[in-house]
Write a protein that holds these residues in place. Sequence first.
Motif, mmCIF file in Angstrom:
data_model
loop_
_atom_site.group_PDB
_atom_site.id
_atom_site.type_symbol
_atom_site.label_atom_id
_atom_site.label_comp_id
_atom_site.label_asym_id
_atom_site.label_seq_id
_atom_site.Cartn_x
_atom_site.Cartn_y
_atom_site.Cartn_z
ATOM 1 N N LYS B 18 0.830 -1.206 0.000
ATOM 2 C CA LYS B 18 0.000 0.000 0.000
ATOM 3 C C LYS B 18 0.865 1.256 0.000
ATOM 4 O O LYS B 18 0.575 2.218 -0.715
ATOM 5 C CB LYS B 18 -0.964 -0.036 1.194
ATOM 6 N N HIS B 19 1.920 1.224 0.775
ATOM 7 C CA HIS B 19 2.846 2.360 0.810
ATOM 8 C C HIS B 19 3.442 2.593 -0.595
ATOM 9 O O HIS B 19 3.463 3.720 -1.102
ATOM 10 C CB HIS B 19 3.940 2.080 1.842
ATOM 11 N N ALA B 22 0.741 3.885 -3.027
ATOM 12 C CA ALA B 22 0.442 5.305 -2.786
ATOM 13 C C ALA B 22 1.572 6.194 -3.307
ATOM 14 O O ALA B 22 1.338 7.290 -3.830
ATOM 15 C CB ALA B 22 0.223 5.549 -1.296
ATOM 16 N N HIS B 23 2.787 5.702 -3.179
ATOM 17 C CA HIS B 23 3.939 6.435 -3.673
ATOM 18 C C HIS B 23 3.876 6.547 -5.201
ATOM 19 O O HIS B 23 4.124 7.617 -5.785
ATOM 20 C CB HIS B 23 5.221 5.710 -3.239
ATOM 21 N N THR B 26 1.322 9.061 -6.223
ATOM 22 C CA THR B 26 1.809 10.422 -5.998
ATOM 23 C C THR B 26 2.732 10.859 -7.138
ATOM 24 O O THR B 26 2.680 12.018 -7.587
ATOM 25 C CB THR B 26 2.534 10.501 -4.642
ATOM 26 N N ASP B 38 -4.178 12.258 -1.896
ATOM 27 C CA ASP B 38 -4.703 11.456 -0.782
ATOM 28 C C ASP B 38 -5.132 10.092 -1.308
ATOM 29 O O ASP B 38 -5.887 10.009 -2.276
ATOM 30 C CB ASP B 38 -5.955 12.109 -0.177
ATOM 31 N N ASP C 47 -2.124 2.002 8.053
ATOM 32 C CA ASP C 47 -1.425 1.498 6.860
ATOM 33 C C ASP C 47 -2.305 1.548 5.610
ATOM 34 O O ASP C 47 -1.944 0.998 4.578
ATOM 35 C CB ASP C 47 -0.901 0.077 7.097
ATOM 36 N N TYR C 50 -2.844 7.468 3.070
ATOM 37 C CA TYR C 50 -1.590 8.092 2.637
ATOM 38 C C TYR C 50 -1.821 9.501 2.102
ATOM 39 O O TYR C 50 -2.816 9.763 1.432
ATOM 40 C CB TYR C 50 -0.926 7.238 1.546
ATOM 41 N N GLU C 54 3.066 9.129 1.678
ATOM 42 C CA GLU C 54 3.511 8.757 3.023
ATOM 43 C C GLU C 54 2.298 8.566 3.940
ATOM 44 O O GLU C 54 1.238 9.123 3.675
ATOM 45 C CB GLU C 54 4.447 9.834 3.598
ATOM 46 N N PRO C 55 2.459 7.786 5.011
ATOM 47 C CA PRO C 55 1.330 7.581 5.926
ATOM 48 C C PRO C 55 0.735 8.925 6.378
ATOM 49 O O PRO C 55 1.480 9.866 6.693
ATOM 50 C CB PRO C 55 1.961 6.823 7.097
#
Lengths: 140, 140, 140
Positions: B18-19, B22-23, B26, B38, C47, C50, C54-55
Amino acid sequence: MPLWKIYHPVGAFTAEDKHAFAHKITKLYGMLPKFYVDVIFQEIPSDSFYIGGEPAGAFIRVSIEHIARTLSDDQKAWWLELTNEAIAPFVKDRGFNWEFHIDETPFDLWSVQGYRPPPADSEDEKRWARENKPSPRTHS
Amino acid sequence: MPLWKIYHPVGAFTAEDKHAFAHKITKLYGMLPKFYVDVIFQEIPSDSFYIGGEPAGAFIRVSIEHIARTLSDDQKAWWLELTNEAIAPFVKDRGFNWEFHIDETPFDLWSVQGYRPPPADSEDEKRWARENKPSPRTHS
Amino acid sequence: MPLWKIYHPVGAFTAEDKHAFAHKITKLYGMLPKFYVDVIFQEIPSDSFYIGGEPAGAFIRVSIEHIARTLSDDQKAWWLELTNEAIAPFVKDRGFNWEFHIDETPFDLWSVQGYRPPPADSEDEKRWARENKPSPRTHS
């Protein structure tokens, strides 16, 4: 296209109820390829759901997005009625209060399995409906 | 601005996935301040997620709202393609079926940390991007 | 009409907080029948949330849909300010970062308890507000 989000009290529906409800919604959109109809059920704990500042209780809130079709002004009241009829066995007839609204979002900003869906009522859309899955367009 | 909601089967992604996802999203919006992007992941239990009236299975549904920018007609197909490319490693390449749609909501009805975001490509937006946080406008 | 979805970190609010917050939001819409105001709180695990890849941390994201009223251009900044003031005790004053946006969806695609809501400021709407529940229209 239609994306339905059904916010409901914890335990309002069994798995069988949800399956039957989703099936009923899909029938409502009989003019579309079946796989266009996405339904998400979401339980909302009683302390997280409010109407008018008070706990919502036996309330079901449905949020609908239409992408594949735009309703003309003279279709709107008719469509709301069809929708109310379709959901009644799962909502009104079980004693729930309910509310729904529909938003219409841009057809051209929609992608299914990497494809841009074919125009409404086109040959390609008919094929997608027949095959119940997306595939490359065969007509321009 | 973009608010992504990613509805996915239970256990489809680890925290690390997930991190990284999301990166990746972005980076897709590299023209914007990073903190505009978001992303919310939401697990949908298998008995609460339906396509065409049947359990959705290995299906990921992404719902996207764009606020900071509006796509012109000739950018739309290109943007859908970029989006499909960006998500492929987390979706298509892992064997999931997927669908996404984008809605565009009013720029003038958006507030970040109490501020009204500066106009697209303005000096203030560039500063917000550089500092990666909102602050009072220094240009009118 | 307004449907508020408040995405927040796990444990950010107690049941009492949520009740008070929903009450405050309802007061913000004092021109409407109270029961038009729907608020859903949704916990997002750390988790799954984001910002900028980032979180999200101590971040609250509010997504608002307006159905019953459309803001004119000269009301928008004012309304954003009122909204920021209304939520401050639950958000800013508790040290959360926050963002919200409003979408406006079609009045004619909205149904409450099987009824089409009456026009803004009509006699029927005033009655709905007084009685705090929907009922058949008595005016055309």
